[in-house]
Enzyme design. Structure first.
Site, PDB file in Angstrom:
ATOM      1  N   SER A 402       6.778  -5.812   1.765  1.00  0.00           N
ATOM      2  CA  SER A 402       6.033  -6.379   0.634  1.00  0.00           C
ATOM      3  C   SER A 402       6.359  -5.749  -0.716  1.00  0.00           C
ATOM      4  O   SER A 402       5.967  -6.288  -1.755  1.00  0.00           O
ATOM      5  CB  SER A 402       4.531  -6.269   0.900  1.00  0.00           C
ATOM      6  OG  SER A 402       4.149  -7.165   1.926  1.00  0.00           O
ATOM      7  N   LYS A 540       2.759  -0.463  -5.336  1.00  0.00           N
ATOM      8  CA  LYS A 540       2.786  -1.561  -4.362  1.00  0.00           C
ATOM      9  C   LYS A 540       3.126  -0.989  -2.991  1.00  0.00           C
ATOM     10  O   LYS A 540       4.066  -0.198  -2.846  1.00  0.00           O
ATOM     11  CB  LYS A 540       3.835  -2.617  -4.738  1.00  0.00           C
ATOM     12  CG  LYS A 540       3.847  -3.822  -3.786  1.00  0.00           C
ATOM     13  CD  LYS A 540       2.635  -4.692  -4.006  1.00  0.00           C
ATOM     14  CE  LYS A 540       2.573  -5.840  -2.989  1.00  0.00           C
ATOM     15  NZ  LYS A 540       2.028  -5.383  -1.679  1.00  0.00           N
ATOM     16  N   THR A 541       2.359  -1.401  -1.995  1.00  0.00           N
ATOM     17  CA  THR A 541       2.618  -0.972  -0.622  1.00  0.00           C
ATOM     18  C   THR A 541       3.464  -2.019   0.110  1.00  0.00           C
ATOM     19  O   THR A 541       3.657  -3.136  -0.363  1.00  0.00           O
ATOM     20  CB  THR A 541       1.300  -0.777   0.146  1.00  0.00           C
ATOM     21  OG1 THR A 541       0.577  -2.020   0.146  1.00  0.00           O
ATOM     22  CG2 THR A 541       0.465   0.322  -0.468  1.00  0.00           C
ATOM     23  N   GLY A 542       3.935  -1.631   1.273  1.00  0.00           N
ATOM     24  CA  GLY A 542       4.656  -2.550   2.151  1.00  0.00           C
ATOM     25  C   GLY A 542       4.664  -1.998   3.561  1.00  0.00           C
ATOM     26  O   GLY A 542       4.787  -0.782   3.750  1.00  0.00           O
TER      27      GLY A 542
END
Length: 598
Positions: A402, A540-542
């Protein structure tokens, strides 16, 4: 195994090129490398040919350079990072991002082509093993039919040769009617076999040269070399470049053996030794035994050996030193190429980062990662200084998951599919596993809840051609979006390293990407997690989830604090529980310990 076969086939392209390069090097350095050193170079090649089967990635130029860089720069454990007014105990902006929503993808089905290649490879290996087995059986038959040499003259001469060479092991000497030239055979139980006609036509000088030659094969462990060469020919039966290299190695083995004999002889006897080879050239044939070393060979090989004898001069110390230096330099070059041949490296691509141009400090924070494999990359914009805990992992490319949505939204904004003022896309009432996904979405809400369907909709409107152009324009990782349009960024073909993540975030922050400032500002707003007088935190994470297991976690972003702008990328990998949320916890702990964000 099918995936391995595809990577192994690609490795063989590099292997063929390396063999060609090695042949060119040998030709260019033939006056600098001794015959023995030229032969020893082939053992480096045998080592390289084993690399595709290693379960780990070998060290290459990148790792060596990182070590040098580590020596050049001081570790961050002893570096004070100057920060003032950066304390902030909360991320009080968007909150849904901490849920780190992610969907599972199925592990990729093995390639049919890979299975086909693997099947052909195995059939070829079996065929080669049958041929080798036949040759081994012929050698066993020779052993059974051979008799110990009875000639007193030959036995006395043989013992003098053993003493002359300083060999204390009793190596049996046999005679046989089934050979035309002497051979040395036996890995664990070495023996020398002499044709009966040589014994009946006994010539002391010729016999001495032959025995010295065969004993040199024993002294230099050429039986082991023959075993490795034959093993290589079985595994690489399909590669003509490898076969040619093995033929040259066998030729160089005999030339090196001749040279070792010449080193023992007086200069006025070189011609006699050469005449012995010439006499044998009229009647010898190639040995049919795969694990034996023979005095004979084909006519081309014999000619090369005779020319070597005719031009031989005992090397001076300066020439030996020059030969050693040439060998070491060539060895370093070949060792530096080992990552190209690693099927493990082929699967996990590396970013070729020129660390010599960067100011880098090493972080000693391994305890923060626990059982995870991973890396933390930190960059201070004002000081132009990097902090990295694991250079190898920091340049290893993995799926972005992501975190890629930051740039996917930029592409859609640039194409006019959405705009900063109107980024809403209506929900199609598909029932998704996360409640936050079951509603109309804007760029900010989709980014905060990592709504896959929103970005998949953007991609469908953009199309593969436009996406490929955008990905290449910003040089995003390996730029490979050949996977499914709906999932090329989710544990599929697109991959990026932590260092590249930080470089792209820096370019985004500085508006140096080919997008308008308005579009960049809209994306930055969508990933803003906290804003206060102490600073602003963007992130932002993923999470990469395969077959229900979280195996790849990301947290990337940047911080604006008084006097400093910091860019970071954290990646963790494991068989399970490697989530973006866990990457966040590791990141915040590290930033707190470094007194950057508390």
């Amino acid at each position: 195994m099918a995936d391995f076969m595809i990577r192994f086939a690609i490795c063989n392209v590099f292997i063929s090129g390396i063999i060609g390069m090695l042949l060119i090097i040998k030709r260019l350095l033939k006056h600098n490398l001794s015959n023995r050193m030229q032969y020893n170079l082939w053992f480096l090649l045998l080592g390289l040919l084993a690399v595709p089967f290693l379960p780990i990635r070998p060290l290459g130029v990148m790792k060596i350079l990182s070590w040098i860089s580590g020596l050049r720069n001081s570790p961050a454990s002893s570096v004070e990072i100057a920060t003032e007014g950066t304390k902030n105990t909360n991320l009080n902006g968007n909150t849904d991002w901490m849920n780190d929503f992610a969907l599972s993808v199925n592990s990729k089905a093995p390639s049919t082509v890979g299975y086909l290649l693997f099947g052909i490879w195995i059939v070829g290996i079996l065929a080669m093993l049958i041929l080798v087995s036949k040759s081994v059986l012929r050698l066993r038959a020779l052993e059974k039919s051979a008799l110990p040499v009875q000639s007193t003259e030959v036995r006395k001469l043989y013992h003098r040769c053993l003493e002359e060479m300083g060999i204390h092991r009793n190596i049996p000497l046999y005679s046989t009617a089934f050979l035309k030239s002497p051979i040395f055979a036996g890995l664990l139980k070495p023996r020398i076999y002499l044709p009966i006609h040589l014994i009946s036509d006994y010539n002391e000088s010729d016999m001495r040269y032959m025995l010295l030659h065969e004993l040199q094969h024993y002294k230099h462990k050429d039986a082991l070399a023959s075993f490795l060469m034959n093993l290589t020919s079985v595994i690489y039966w399909f590669n003509p470049f490898v076969w040619y290299a093995l033929k040259e190695m066998r030729n160089d083995k005999e030339v090196a053996c001749d040279t070792s004999v010449l080193n023992m002889l007086d200069e006025d006897t070189y011609e006699d030794y050469g005449n012995t080879l010439i006499n044998f050239a009229r009647k010898v044939s190639l040995t049919p035994f795969p694990f034996a070393s023979s005095l004979g060979g084909n006519m081309k090989q014999m000619k090369r050996r005779i020319v070597n004898i005719a031009s031989y001069e005992k090397p001076t110390f300066a020439k030996k030193l020059k030969s050693m230096v040439a060998f070491v330099l060539t060895a370093m070059l070949l060792i530096g190429l080992t990552p190209l041949l690693s099927t493990q490296a082929a699967e996990n691509q590396e970013y070729q980062w020129d660390v010599t141009k960067e100011d880098i400090s090493t972080l000693d924070i391994s305890e923060q990662f626990g059982t995870y494999t991973g890396s933390f990359v930190l960059y201070n914009l004002e000081d132009d200084h990097w902090f990295i805990n694991d250079m190898e992992q920091s340049v290893t490319r993995v799926a972005p998951n992501s975190t890629y949505k930051i740039y996917d939204s930029l592409f859609a904004l640039d194409a006019g599919i959405i705009s900063p003022e109107n980024s809403q896309i209506a929900w199609d009432h598909t029932d998704y596993p996360f409640e936050a996904w079951n509603a109309d979405q804007t760029l900010s809400s989709a980014m905060a809840s990592s709504v896959n369907w929103y970005f998949q909709s953007l991609d469908n409107q953009l199309g593969k051609t436009a996406l490929q152009s955008y990905v290449q324009s910003i040089e995003y990782g390996n730029e490979n979006i050949t996977g499914e349009l709906s999932s090329y960024w989710m544990e599929s073909t697109l991959k990026i390293s932590p260092v590249e993540q930080v470089e792209l975030l820096t370019a985004l922050y500085q508006n140096s990407l080919p997008f308008t400032p308005e579009d960049v500002h809209a994306v930055k707003d969508s990933i803003c997690l906290s804003h206060s007088s102490s600073g602003t935190f963007y992130g932002k994470t993923g999470t990469g989830r395969i077959d229900g297991q979280d195996i790849n976690g990301w947290f990337i972003g940047f911080l604006e604090t008084p006097g400093h702008t910091w860019f970071f990328a954290t990646n963790i990998k494991a068989d399970q529980s490697a989530t973006g949320s866990n990457a966040v916890e590791i990141t915040m702990s590290i930033l707190s310990d470094l007194h950057i964000w508390e």
